[in-house]
Design a protein around this motif. Structure first.
Motif, short mmCIF file in Angstrom:
data_model
loop_
_atom_site.label_atom_id
_atom_site.label_comp_id
_atom_site.label_asym_id
_atom_site.label_seq_id
_atom_site.Cartn_x
_atom_site.Cartn_y
_atom_site.Cartn_z
N ALA A 1 11.33 26.18 -2.39
CA ALA A 1 10.05 27.73 -1.67
C ALA A 1 10.63 28.33 -1.91
O ALA A 1 9.58 28.84 -2.00
N ALA A 2 11.93 28.77 -1.25
CA ALA A 2 12.65 30.05 -0.49
C ALA A 2 13.00 31.15 -1.53
O ALA A 2 13.65 32.15 -1.67
N ASN B 1 14.41 37.09 8.36
CA ASN B 1 13.32 36.64 8.75
C ASN B 1 13.55 35.58 10.20
O ASN B 1 12.42 35.72 10.54
N ARG B 2 14.36 34.95 10.14
CA ARG B 2 15.22 34.00 10.89
C ARG B 2 15.50 34.83 12.34
O ARG B 2 15.87 33.74 13.22
N ALA C 1 12.04 33.67 -2.55
CA ALA C 1 10.90 34.70 -2.04
C ALA C 1 11.99 35.64 -1.42
O ALA C 1 13.42 35.67 -1.82
N VAL C 2 11.16 36.48 -0.66
CA VAL C 2 11.86 37.75 -0.36
C VAL C 2 12.59 37.41 1.16
O VAL C 2 11.46 36.80 1.82
N LEU C 3 13.37 37.34 1.51
CA LEU C 3 14.20 36.31 2.95
C LEU C 3 14.67 37.45 4.35
O LEU C 3 14.73 36.71 5.08
N ALA D 1 21.62 28.20 0.41
CA ALA D 1 20.95 26.89 1.94
C ALA D 1 20.13 27.31 1.05
O ALA D 1 19.47 26.03 2.00
N ALA D 2 19.16 27.53 0.33
CA ALA D 2 18.05 27.59 0.89
C ALA D 2 16.80 27.11 -0.07
O ALA D 2 17.55 26.07 -1.04
N PRO D 3 15.78 26.10 0.50
CA PRO D 3 14.94 25.21 0.06
C PRO D 3 14.71 25.55 -1.22
O PRO D 3 13.72 27.44 -1.65
N THR E 1 22.31 23.55 15.53
CA THR E 1 21.51 24.35 14.65
C THR E 1 21.21 25.42 13.49
O THR E 1 20.41 25.97 13.71
N ASP E 2 21.78 25.17 12.68
CA ASP E 2 22.02 25.96 12.09
C ASP E 2 22.45 25.15 10.46
O ASP E 2 23.40 23.98 11.30
N PRO E 3 21.76 25.29 9.79
CA PRO E 3 22.42 24.50 8.38
C PRO E 3 23.85 25.32 8.18
O PRO E 3 24.06 26.05 7.92
#
Lengths: 206, 326
Positions: free
Chosen positions: A47-48, A72-73, A51-53, A43-45, A3-5
């Protein structure tokens, strides 16, 4: 089931300890950067990454103003349990299938596990901890005791919050109607008959 | 769950701009957040559209119905106009999910639901929808709940929405707004059969946003209803469902709108059943004769052969419920 990377899992500091120290309740501003640890591991793709997460969000929980900076998750359920110490709402399936996380958001019953905390700016949240009036239980809490409507108790906070939604929506005309409109809350002990009676009792009380 | 940026937009042009820039729209989030946690969905940027003014539910002047894309399932189901004009929509919605989920989920999101196939949701399994070219574990796997109509070598997953079955039966249109402006797509063309590209599920262009679902006017009086057959009595997806709407005048069926759920890779319009009904007088024999062609073209898999007969019986029963015997 994953459920999580994996990268988001490892942190020297336990998540619960970390978040507890970086959150403020009652109007103060939290300054901790809750996402620093997972992100440093990449771990971020693509595109992210720029960005501010994480985001600062202010909401009212059980009548108290709460401000927190959340990854944000973060789900509403995790905000309540891990950041605010309100562990009454339970994590059963974490997939919207069991109802153990049911809370009221702006008066409507919802699944806390499928609600992103970041989306709740200005919202009013009521949890099982917010039901007591002084030292008096909510009539539905009392009804659950009177009717012996639980065994292990794990699903009970969600059942009660969902029952309050059911009562407010007016779906208590018959035992059949209550059963249908309480079907979003599973009880593995099988206390459904008594749960239905408890909701009936509270409906009469109103 | 993978990290993502979050933006909340307050007007439709800003939403379309953010969507065109690669943002993923989030409304109720009940499907998307669940699939993000399973890492099936990995959006880098979420665009929260919940504040957009797309929530109105109103009768149209021709006697149809327009449902804003952000109206919640619970609101639509309980709306007096919906209940009065199209009970089939209210029933389909109230037989979906749970009260909590219906308080969250939007109509636009409902028809955008992704498959409930366990192999689609399990990132370690082969799935052409999730990972084009990886294969379909369901074809030879545990496929009791899978589709018997509209399948391809590449995918056999059903479309999970109940409301979409009512919309298909009633020949709804989907209103879209994108960088290229507005357009309208008939429901039959909105959901796409898997074919060789199962990863493409809707007729949507990049950045396009669903603004409303519109039901055209149908002759009145119109009787309609939804029947859902499933493994447990509540809070479960359909094994088979049937949406039926009938207009009877002078003792003869003038209009028949019928679709089925739980059987197709998209909500399945039953045109052959409709043709057998139109111009006929309601009777027990007619319901049986019409339902006999409900499963035309069905291609059962290893474990879902029972759906062929169950589909016919479900349609027959709902024709009887809605149409009566006279």
């Amino acid at each position: 089931m994953p459920t999580d990377p994996p990268a988001a899992e490892s942190s020297a500091l336990s998540r619960r300890t970390f978040v507890t120290t970086t959150v403020a309740v009652g109007g103060a501003v939290a300054v901790g950067d809750l996402v620093a640890a997972p992100l440093a591991l990449g771990a971020a793709p693509a595109a992210a990454t720029e960005a501010v997460l994480s985001t600062r969000v202010s909401l009212v929980v059980n009548g108290k103003q709460v401000t927190a900076t959340v990854d944000n998750r973060t789900s509403l359920l995790d905000l309540l349990r891990e950041h605010l110490g309100l562990t009454g709402s339970k994590k059963g399936c974490n997939a919207g299938a069991c109802g153990a996380c049911t809370v009221l958001v702006d008066g409507r019953r919802v699944n806390g596990c499928l609600t992103l905390a970041v989306r709740l700016e200005g919202a009013k949240v009521t949890t099982i901890e917010g039901l007591e009036n002084g030292d008096r239980l909510h009539p539905l809490q009392q009804a659950f005791i009177d009717q012996d409507a639980f065994q292990c108790g794990f699903c009970t906070p969600g059942q009660i919050m969902s029952g309050i939604g059911c009562l407010q929506e007016g779906h208590t005309g018959s035992a059949d109607e209550i059963r249908e409109w309480m079907s979003g809350n599973l009880c593995r002990c099988g206390c459904y008959v008594k749960i239905t009676r408890a909701v009936e009792q509270a409906a009469r009380w109103k | 769950m993978y990290p993502f940026s979050y933006t909340k937009v307050s007007d439709v042009p800003a939403a379309v701009k953010a969507g065109s820039d690669g943002g993923r729209y989030i409304a109720g989030g009940t499907t998307l957040v669940d699939l993000m946690r399973e890492t099936v969905e990995r959006p880098g940027a979420l665009v929260d559209i919940s504040a957009l003014p797309l929530r109105d539910i109103a009768a149209t002047k021709g006697g149809g119905l327009r449902i804003g894309a952000l109206a919640r399932m619970a609101e639509v189901a309980a709306h007096p106009t919906v209940r009065a004009l199209y009970p089939v929509i209210s029933q389909a919605l109230e037989l979906s999910a749970s009260p909590q989920l219906r308080n969250m989920a939007s109509i636009g999101g409902n028809i955008m639901q992704r498959p409930r196939c366990t192999y689609f949701r399990d990132v370690t399994a082969a799935c052409n929808r999730r990972e084009p070219g990886s294969g379909c574990a369901a074809r030879e796997g545990f496929n009791r709940t899978h589709a018997i109509l509209g399948t391809s070598d590449h995918c056999v997953a059903t479309h999970p929405s109940d409301a979409a079955v009512a919309f298909a039966a009633l020949e709804a249109t989907v209103h879209l707004l994108g960088p290229g402006g507005e357009r309208t797509v008939g429901f039959a063309d909105f959901l796409l059969r898997p074919g060789a590209t199962p990863q493409r599920e809707q007729n949507l262009r990049p950045g396009e946003l669903i603004t409303a679902v519109e039901i055209p006017s149908h002759p009145r009086p119109l009787r309609s209803g939804y029947l859902k057959v499933r493994d447990r009595q509540s809070y479960e997806f359909a094994l088979i469902s049937a949406a039926v709407a009938l207009h009877v005048r002078g003792g003869v069926i003038q209009t028949a709108k019928v679709a089925a759920g739980g059987v197709g890779t998209v909500s399945w319009k039953l045109s052959a059943v409709e043709r057998r009904l139109i111009g006929q007088r309601p009777s027990e024999a007619l319901w049986t004769q019409a339902a006999e062609v409900a499963a035309e073209g069905a291609q059962p898999l290893t474990h879902n052969g029972f759906k062929v007969e169950l589909l016919k019986r479900t349609v027959e029963r709902q024709l009887r419920v809605v149409g009566g015997t006279r």
